[in-house]
Design a protein around this motif. Structure first.
Motif, PDB file in Angstrom:
ATOM      1  N   GLU A 194      40.659  -9.759 -37.054  1.00 20.56           N
ATOM      2  CA  GLU A 194      39.583  -8.785 -37.275  1.00 20.56           C
ATOM      3  C   GLU A 194      39.895  -7.886 -38.471  1.00 20.56           C
ATOM      4  O   GLU A 194      39.005  -7.550 -39.253  1.00 20.56           O
ATOM      5  CB  GLU A 194      39.385  -7.929 -36.020  1.00 20.56           C
ATOM      6  CG  GLU A 194      38.735  -8.668 -34.858  1.00 20.56           C
ATOM      7  CD  GLU A 194      38.461  -7.767 -33.672  1.00 20.56           C
ATOM      8  OE1 GLU A 194      37.470  -8.018 -32.961  1.00 20.56           O
ATOM      9  OE2 GLU A 194      39.234  -6.806 -33.453  1.00 20.56           O
ATOM     10  N   LEU A 239      37.226  -4.109 -37.788  1.00 15.88           N
ATOM     11  CA  LEU A 239      36.275  -4.813 -38.646  1.00 15.88           C
ATOM     12  C   LEU A 239      35.637  -3.890 -39.691  1.00 15.88           C
ATOM     13  O   LEU A 239      34.913  -4.369 -40.582  1.00 15.88           O
ATOM     14  CB  LEU A 239      35.180  -5.447 -37.784  1.00 15.88           C
ATOM     15  CG  LEU A 239      35.631  -6.632 -36.916  1.00 15.88           C
ATOM     16  CD1 LEU A 239      34.606  -6.923 -35.834  1.00 15.88           C
ATOM     17  CD2 LEU A 239      35.870  -7.873 -37.778  1.00 15.88           C
ATOM     18  N   ILE A 259      28.223  -4.590 -34.352  1.00  8.80           N
ATOM     19  CA  ILE A 259      28.581  -6.011 -34.253  1.00  8.80           C
ATOM     20  C   ILE A 259      27.345  -6.774 -33.793  1.00  8.80           C
ATOM     21  O   ILE A 259      26.663  -6.370 -32.848  1.00  8.80           O
ATOM     22  CB  ILE A 259      29.752  -6.217 -33.277  1.00  8.80           C
ATOM     23  CG1 ILE A 259      31.039  -5.668 -33.895  1.00  8.80           C
ATOM     24  CG2 ILE A 259      29.924  -7.690 -32.911  1.00  8.80           C
ATOM     25  CD1 ILE A 259      32.187  -5.567 -32.931  1.00  8.80           C
ATOM     26  N   LEU A 274      27.910 -11.301 -37.587  1.00 10.95           N
ATOM     27  CA  LEU A 274      29.300 -11.129 -37.198  1.00 10.95           C
ATOM     28  C   LEU A 274      29.455 -11.132 -35.684  1.00 10.95           C
ATOM     29  O   LEU A 274      28.760 -10.400 -34.966  1.00 10.95           O
ATOM     30  CB  LEU A 274      29.830  -9.810 -37.768  1.00 10.95           C
ATOM     31  CG  LEU A 274      31.304  -9.480 -37.558  1.00 10.95           C
ATOM     32  CD1 LEU A 274      32.201 -10.544 -38.188  1.00 10.95           C
ATOM     33  CD2 LEU A 274      31.619  -8.110 -38.151  1.00 10.95           C
ATOM     34  N   THR A 298      32.354 -11.151 -32.376  1.00  7.73           N
ATOM     35  CA  THR A 298      33.725 -11.020 -31.903  1.00  7.73           C
ATOM     36  C   THR A 298      33.703 -11.044 -30.375  1.00  7.73           C
ATOM     37  O   THR A 298      32.646 -11.178 -29.755  1.00  7.73           O
ATOM     38  CB  THR A 298      34.413  -9.758 -32.445  1.00  7.73           C
ATOM     39  OG1 THR A 298      35.823  -9.836 -32.176  1.00  7.73           O
ATOM     40  CG2 THR A 298      33.845  -8.482 -31.846  1.00  7.73           C
ATOM     41  N   SER A 325      37.528  -2.956 -31.885  1.00  4.29           N
ATOM     42  CA  SER A 325      37.061  -4.048 -32.742  1.00  4.29           C
ATOM     43  C   SER A 325      36.215  -3.511 -33.891  1.00  4.29           C
ATOM     44  O   SER A 325      36.349  -3.956 -35.041  1.00  4.29           O
ATOM     45  CB  SER A 325      36.248  -5.066 -31.930  1.00  4.29           C
ATOM     46  OG  SER A 325      37.082  -5.862 -31.114  1.00  4.29           O
ATOM     47  N   THR A 350      35.101 -14.238 -34.479  1.00  5.59           N
ATOM     48  CA  THR A 350      36.493 -13.854 -34.303  1.00  5.59           C
ATOM     49  C   THR A 350      36.685 -13.326 -32.882  1.00  5.59           C
ATOM     50  O   THR A 350      35.834 -13.482 -32.017  1.00  5.59           O
ATOM     51  CB  THR A 350      36.922 -12.813 -35.370  1.00  5.59           C
ATOM     52  OG1 THR A 350      38.329 -12.583 -35.271  1.00  5.59           O
ATOM     53  CG2 THR A 350      36.164 -11.507 -35.226  1.00  5.59           C
ATOM     54  N   GLY A 390      37.666  -7.423 -41.735  1.00  3.63           N
ATOM     55  CA  GLY A 390      37.189  -6.091 -42.078  1.00  3.63           C
ATOM     56  C   GLY A 390      37.482  -5.718 -43.520  1.00  3.63           C
ATOM     57  O   GLY A 390      36.615  -5.165 -44.217  1.00  3.63           O
TER      58      GLY A 390
END
Length: 343
Positions: A59, A111, A116, A78, A80, A107, A49, A63
């Motif tokens: 996002e 999420l 991340i 995951l 982003t 972010s 994403t 999430g």
């Protein structure tokens, strides 16, 4: 599903990634959740994403889904991105430490995670020294906020510069690059693919079906209508459609794709995706879907076994024009003449 390592890292991801730019835009939250579940059920583990997708809504949808599916969330890798503006201030954009610190934290909040797996720089930023960006990313790895980082839409020299600055500075090395790449868009093979192979960078191609062209939905000289992106929104890129429609190369590629698809009782999309997944340096092909039906058809590409002859036929039919110096045959001949002549 097939699995591969994430570039030069030891992390393992599915050979197809779920792109979520449609979430919150062309796919509402209920549809997005159904697509996520279908992807995971089919063996997909890699979700991509960006903060700017639907201004953060993508996002947020992911999430909320992760929070409701904790068991599945444990298996997901995951990814982003940050870089583009999420506000109106002068520091709400770019790859500066100041902007990225806020972008990453935002972010993480959307999420609903504390970490991340892959954080990607969405595009090059000529205003920010590359070592500033890389230092931030190295610090984010050390702080446990991200596991790995990569880039998107970088040129070959930009990727190589980042790789070498990271190595010279002792920073954590990048692992991926996300470029546009498909049978109709192969210009990255001039510089970007060699740079990625040289550095051990895994490619994550976006727009693998060239905006729907490689799905076989379009007909020569027939303006798009109906349930296609251009049919529903002609302003989205009709001038680009006209240029691609007028190119003989487009139809040469589509003829080859269609004939091979018919021989396998497969879809044009599956053939196009199977070719892309077989290209050097490609780690995972990013699939964008507005419906579960689209996703299901596209994911079947991993089970399509194209022969070496079929792959070569697609490669030959889609060969990018490289007549000019320094890439094409004529260019190489010209260069050799200059070398032989001492000039």
């Amino acid at each position: 599903m097939e699995y591969r390592t994430l570039g030069r890292s030891g992390a393992v991801v599915s050979a197809q990634a779920l792109g979520t730019m449609t979430f919150g835009a062309e796919a509402d939250e209920a549809t997005s959740g159904t697509i996520l579940s279908a992807f995971i059920d089919a063996g997909g583990t890699f979700i991509d994403t960006a903060d700017v997708y639907s201004s953060g809504v993508s996002e947020e949808i992911i999430g909320r889904w992760l929070a409701k599916h904790p068991t599945e969330a444990q298996q997901i890798v995951l990814a982003t991105k940050g870089r583009f503006p999420m506000g109106t201030g002068p520091n709400d954009v770019g790859l500066s430490r100041r902007h990225l610190r806020a972008a990453l934290d935002d972010s993480l909040a959307r999420l609903q995670v504390d970490h991340i797996d892959l954080y990607q720089m969405h595009a090059w930023d000529a205003m920010t020294p590359v070592d500033e960006t890389l230092r931030f990313l190295d610090d984010a790895v050390t702080a446990g906020k991200i596991s790995y980082y990569g880039f998107s839409n970088f040129l070959g020299w930009q990727l190589t510069k980042a790789v070498h600055v990271a190595a010279a500075s002792g920073f954590t090395a990048p692992v991926t690059l996300q470029p546009q790449y498909n049978l109709l868009v192969r210009d990255i093979e001039h510089e970007v693919v060699p740079a990625a192979l040289d550095a051990g960078i895994g490619l994550l191609p976006w727009s693998p079906l060239a905006g729907g062209w490689l799905s076989g939905k379009y007909e020569r000289d027939v303006a798009p209508t109906g349930s296609t992106r251009l049919g529903e929104n002609p302003e989205r890129g009709m001038e680009a459609w006209k240029a691609r429609n007028a190119a003989e190369r487009t139809w040469r590629v589509l003829d080859a794709v269609t004939e091979i698809a018919d021989a396998h009782t497969a879809s044009a999309s599956q053939v196009s995706l199977a070719w892309l997944g077989a290209q050097p340096a490609v780690t995972s092909v990013i699939l964008g879907a507005r419906t579960v039906e689209q996703l299901t058809d596209n994911m079947a590409a991993v089970d399509l076994d194209l022969s070496a002859d079929e792959l070569q036929r697609l490669t030959d039919a889609s060969a990018p024009q490289m007549d000019d110096y320094p890439y094409g045959t004529a260019g190489v001949q010209q260069r050799n003449r200059r070398i032989e002549g001492g000039r």
